[in-house]
Design a protein around this motif. Sequence first.
Motif, PDB file in Angstrom:
ATOM      1  N   PRO A  33      -5.358  62.959  16.998  1.00 63.27           N
ATOM      2  CA  PRO A  33      -4.930  63.127  18.387  1.00 63.27           C
ATOM      3  C   PRO A  33      -3.583  62.479  18.626  1.00 63.27           C
ATOM      4  O   PRO A  33      -3.287  61.407  18.110  1.00 63.27           O
ATOM      5  CB  PRO A  33      -6.040  62.413  19.185  1.00 63.27           C
ATOM      6  N   SER A  34      -2.746  63.150  19.382  1.00 58.97           N
ATOM      7  CA  SER A  34      -1.413  62.647  19.673  1.00 58.97           C
ATOM      8  C   SER A  34      -1.433  61.816  20.944  1.00 58.97           C
ATOM      9  O   SER A  34      -1.993  62.240  21.960  1.00 58.97           O
ATOM     10  CB  SER A  34      -0.429  63.813  19.825  1.00 58.97           C
ATOM     11  N   VAL A  35      -0.853  60.624  20.872  1.00 61.60           N
ATOM     12  CA  VAL A  35      -0.724  59.768  22.051  1.00 61.60           C
ATOM     13  C   VAL A  35       0.653  59.986  22.637  1.00 61.60           C
ATOM     14  O   VAL A  35       1.663  59.784  21.952  1.00 61.60           O
ATOM     15  CB  VAL A  35      -0.896  58.279  21.677  1.00 61.60           C
ATOM     16  N   PRO A  36       0.737  60.426  23.886  1.00 60.04           N
ATOM     17  CA  PRO A  36       2.059  60.662  24.472  1.00 60.04           C
ATOM     18  C   PRO A  36       2.915  59.398  24.447  1.00 60.04           C
ATOM     19  O   PRO A  36       2.444  58.316  24.762  1.00 60.04           O
ATOM     20  CB  PRO A  36       1.731  61.090  25.914  1.00 60.04           C
ATOM     21  N   PRO A  82       3.116  53.055  22.320  1.00 63.05           N
ATOM     22  CA  PRO A  82       1.946  53.521  21.568  1.00 63.05           C
ATOM     23  C   PRO A  82       2.063  54.944  21.059  1.00 63.05           C
ATOM     24  O   PRO A  82       1.310  55.351  20.168  1.00 63.05           O
ATOM     25  CB  PRO A  82       0.803  53.397  22.579  1.00 63.05           C
ATOM     26  N   GLY A  83       3.000  55.718  21.605  1.00 64.24           N
ATOM     27  CA  GLY A  83       3.143  57.098  21.175  1.00 64.24           C
ATOM     28  C   GLY A  83       4.114  57.300  20.032  1.00 64.24           C
ATOM     29  O   GLY A  83       4.249  58.412  19.523  1.00 64.24           O
ATOM     30  N   VAL A  84       4.804  56.232  19.608  1.00 65.20           N
ATOM     31  CA  VAL A  84       5.765  56.332  18.503  1.00 65.20           C
ATOM     32  C   VAL A  84       5.133  55.769  17.243  1.00 65.20           C
ATOM     33  O   VAL A  84       4.576  54.671  17.257  1.00 65.20           O
ATOM     34  CB  VAL A  84       7.068  55.571  18.838  1.00 65.20           C
ATOM     35  N   THR A  85       5.213  56.520  16.145  1.00 60.69           N
ATOM     36  CA  THR A  85       4.597  56.075  14.895  1.00 60.69           C
ATOM     37  C   THR A  85       5.593  55.942  13.744  1.00 60.69           C
ATOM     38  O   THR A  85       5.210  55.501  12.650  1.00 60.69           O
ATOM     39  CB  THR A  85       3.468  57.034  14.474  1.00 60.69           C
ATOM     40  N   ALA A  86       6.847  56.297  13.940  1.00 58.37           N
ATOM     41  CA  ALA A  86       7.873  56.135  12.908  1.00 58.37           C
ATOM     42  C   ALA A  86       9.238  56.196  13.579  1.00 58.37           C
ATOM     43  O   ALA A  86       9.381  56.707  14.696  1.00 58.37           O
ATOM     44  CB  ALA A  86       7.763  57.211  11.830  1.00 58.37           C
ATOM     45  N   ILE A  87      10.246  55.658  12.882  1.00 62.17           N
ATOM     46  CA  ILE A  87      11.597  55.549  13.428  1.00 62.17           C
ATOM     47  C   ILE A  87      12.595  56.089  12.420  1.00 62.17           C
ATOM     48  O   ILE A  87      12.475  55.832  11.215  1.00 62.17           O
ATOM     49  CB  ILE A  87      11.933  54.074  13.755  1.00 62.17           C
ATOM     50  N   VAL A  88      13.590  56.820  12.904  1.00 64.54           N
ATOM     51  CA  VAL A  88      14.714  57.277  12.088  1.00 64.54           C
ATOM     52  C   VAL A  88      15.962  56.551  12.561  1.00 64.54           C
ATOM     53  O   VAL A  88      16.222  56.438  13.761  1.00 64.54           O
ATOM     54  CB  VAL A  88      14.914  58.802  12.189  1.00 64.54           C
ATOM     55  N   LEU A  89      16.738  56.052  11.622  1.00 58.21           N
ATOM     56  CA  LEU A  89      17.992  55.366  11.915  1.00 58.21           C
ATOM     57  C   LEU A  89      19.131  56.164  11.305  1.00 58.21           C
ATOM     58  O   LEU A  89      19.103  56.488  10.110  1.00 58.21           O
ATOM     59  CB  LEU A  89      17.947  53.958  11.313  1.00 58.21           C
ATOM     60  N   CYS A  90      20.147  56.506  12.111  1.00 57.00           N
ATOM     61  CA  CYS A  90      21.239  57.346  11.608  1.00 57.00           C
ATOM     62  C   CYS A  90      22.539  56.991  12.312  1.00 57.00           C
ATOM     63  O   CYS A  90      22.574  56.143  13.205  1.00 57.00           O
ATOM     64  CB  CYS A  90      20.914  58.830  11.813  1.00 57.00           C
ATOM     65  N   GLY A  91      23.624  57.633  11.893  1.00 53.82           N
ATOM     66  CA  GLY A  91      24.925  57.424  12.503  1.00 53.82           C
ATOM     67  C   GLY A  91      25.545  58.751  12.901  1.00 53.82           C
ATOM     68  O   GLY A  91      25.331  59.769  12.241  1.00 53.82           O
ATOM     69  N   ALA A 140       9.823  60.889   8.281  1.00 57.49           N
ATOM     70  CA  ALA A 140       9.270  60.044   9.334  1.00 57.49           C
ATOM     71  C   ALA A 140       8.068  60.709   9.990  1.00 57.49           C
ATOM     72  O   ALA A 140       7.053  60.055  10.291  1.00 57.49           O
ATOM     73  CB  ALA A 140      10.340  59.739  10.378  1.00 57.49           C
ATOM     74  N   THR A 141       8.159  62.015  10.213  1.00 53.33           N
ATOM     75  CA  THR A 141       7.025  62.746  10.804  1.00 53.33           C
ATOM     76  C   THR A 141       5.813  62.677   9.891  1.00 53.33           C
ATOM     77  O   THR A 141       4.671  62.464  10.343  1.00 53.33           O
ATOM     78  CB  THR A 141       7.411  64.217  11.049  1.00 53.33           C
ATOM     79  N   GLU A 142       6.045  62.838   8.585  1.00 54.49           N
ATOM     80  CA  GLU A 142       4.949  62.775   7.620  1.00 54.49           C
ATOM     81  C   GLU A 142       4.339  61.377   7.568  1.00 54.49           C
ATOM     82  O   GLU A 142       3.109  61.213   7.562  1.00 54.49           O
ATOM     83  CB  GLU A 142       5.465  63.182   6.243  1.00 54.49           C
ATOM     84  N   LEU A 143       5.188  60.350   7.523  1.00 56.68           N
ATOM     85  CA  LEU A 143       4.698  58.975   7.461  1.00 56.68           C
ATOM     86  C   LEU A 143       3.903  58.600   8.711  1.00 56.68           C
ATOM     87  O   LEU A 143       2.931  57.843   8.638  1.00 56.68           O
ATOM     88  CB  LEU A 143       5.880  58.009   7.305  1.00 56.68           C
ATOM     89  N   GLY A 144       4.344  59.125   9.851  1.00 57.17           N
ATOM     90  CA  GLY A 144       3.695  58.774  11.107  1.00 57.17           C
ATOM     91  C   GLY A 144       2.575  59.701  11.516  1.00 57.17           C
ATOM     92  O   GLY A 144       2.141  59.683  12.667  1.00 57.17           O
ATOM     93  N   SER A 145       2.102  60.540  10.591  1.00 58.03           N
ATOM     94  CA  SER A 145       1.056  61.506  10.948  1.00 58.03           C
ATOM     95  C   SER A 145      -0.329  60.873  11.014  1.00 58.03           C
ATOM     96  O   SER A 145      -1.246  61.427  11.622  1.00 58.03           O
ATOM     97  CB  SER A 145       1.043  62.667   9.944  1.00 58.03           C
ATOM     98  N   ALA A 146      -0.499  59.711  10.404  1.00 59.69           N
ATOM     99  CA  ALA A 146      -1.788  59.004  10.478  1.00 59.69           C
ATOM    100  C   ALA A 146      -1.932  58.350  11.850  1.00 59.69           C
ATOM    101  O   ALA A 146      -0.948  58.187  12.579  1.00 59.69           O
ATOM    102  CB  ALA A 146      -1.851  57.953   9.379  1.00 59.69           C
ATOM    103  N   PRO A 147      -3.157  57.960  12.248  1.00 56.21           N
ATOM    104  CA  PRO A 147      -3.309  57.213  13.501  1.00 56.21           C
ATOM    105  C   PRO A 147      -2.428  55.967  13.502  1.00 56.21           C
ATOM    106  O   PRO A 147      -2.203  55.353  12.447  1.00 56.21           O
ATOM    107  CB  PRO A 147      -4.798  56.845  13.493  1.00 56.21           C
ATOM    108  N   ARG A 148      -1.935  55.608  14.672  1.00 56.85           N
ATOM    109  CA  ARG A 148      -0.954  54.519  14.737  1.00 56.85           C
ATOM    110  C   ARG A 148      -1.492  53.222  14.145  1.00 56.85           C
ATOM    111  O   ARG A 148      -0.763  52.487  13.484  1.00 56.85           O
ATOM    112  CB  ARG A 148      -0.519  54.281  16.184  1.00 56.85           C
ATOM    113  N   HIS A 149      -2.785  52.932  14.337  1.00 60.94           N
ATOM    114  CA  HIS A 149      -3.313  51.677  13.817  1.00 60.94           C
ATOM    115  C   HIS A 149      -3.330  51.676  12.286  1.00 60.94           C
ATOM    116  O   HIS A 149      -3.229  50.626  11.658  1.00 60.94           O
ATOM    117  CB  HIS A 149      -4.714  51.388  14.375  1.00 60.94           C
ATOM    118  N   VAL A 150      -3.439  52.860  11.691  1.00 59.38           N
ATOM    119  CA  VAL A 150      -3.379  52.946  10.230  1.00 59.38           C
ATOM    120  C   VAL A 150      -1.933  52.725   9.760  1.00 59.38           C
ATOM    121  O   VAL A 150      -1.676  52.020   8.772  1.00 59.38           O
ATOM    122  CB  VAL A 150      -3.911  54.302   9.739  1.00 59.38           C
TER     123      VAL A 150
END
Length: 255
Positions: A4-7, A61-70, A207-217
């Motif tokens: 489930p996706s948390v907004p 709580p709705g963010v599960t991964a971060i991308v850093l760019c320039g 980042a999308t793949e890494l953050g596809s698990a539940p946030r607590h995982v």
Amino acid sequence: MAVPSVPSDLEGKLVSAESLRADVTGRVGVVEIRRPRRRNAIDAATALLLAEAVARFDADPGVTAIVLCGQGGDLSSGADVSEPAPDPASVPWRQTPHARMLRVVRTTALPVVAAVEGWALGLGAGLAGASTYAVAGASARFGFPEAQFGYFPMGAAPNVVRRVRPDVVLRWALTARRFDAAEAAAHALVTDVVPAGQALAAARDLATELGSAPRHVVTAGMAWLRQWADHAVRPLDDWSEEHMTFGQPPVRPED
């Protein structure tokens, strides 16, 4: 079973300043350094904004991964040398905005994927090392030019040594030479190499793949990784911050 996706509290909202942009797409927060005329050199104000943006994503709580760019083709050419260097005698390195930025990136509760195109020099290479993963376009270039200015990169090096052998980091730092994405990948500074111009898209996908698990995982996994880092290199972080200096090279006597 679908997770489930948390907004996200920041979904559809934009956090923007002249030198930095941070927004959220789906479950991925994106932080973009926006100083292309200076090859995304990071001044104190930008360092603080970047640290604050990562901290906001950490708390969302709705963010599960971060991308850093320039923006504009470079991750970062390093610290903005047009600013006076801090005096470690009055302001310890660990209290500077740049040190705080690196510390926040490497200790975040979420995986950070750096997208590296163009230059990643000094502090920029340190950001790539502080990130959990670094995706580089094939034309990316790296280096630690600090020795040319008379000091060892105590700020950037401890972040890089999380993935790279210390003797390799030392060679890069003492020679101050530039090296390409293939060499960076061979020594694990870069975790993925993609065709030039595709680093950001590939970083978003990772980042999308890494953050596809539940946030607590996700956060449990990152806590596990931080535990390793605390055991392996945390003493080096502390020692380096205590010994950071911007001393100038000695003046050679005339012949």
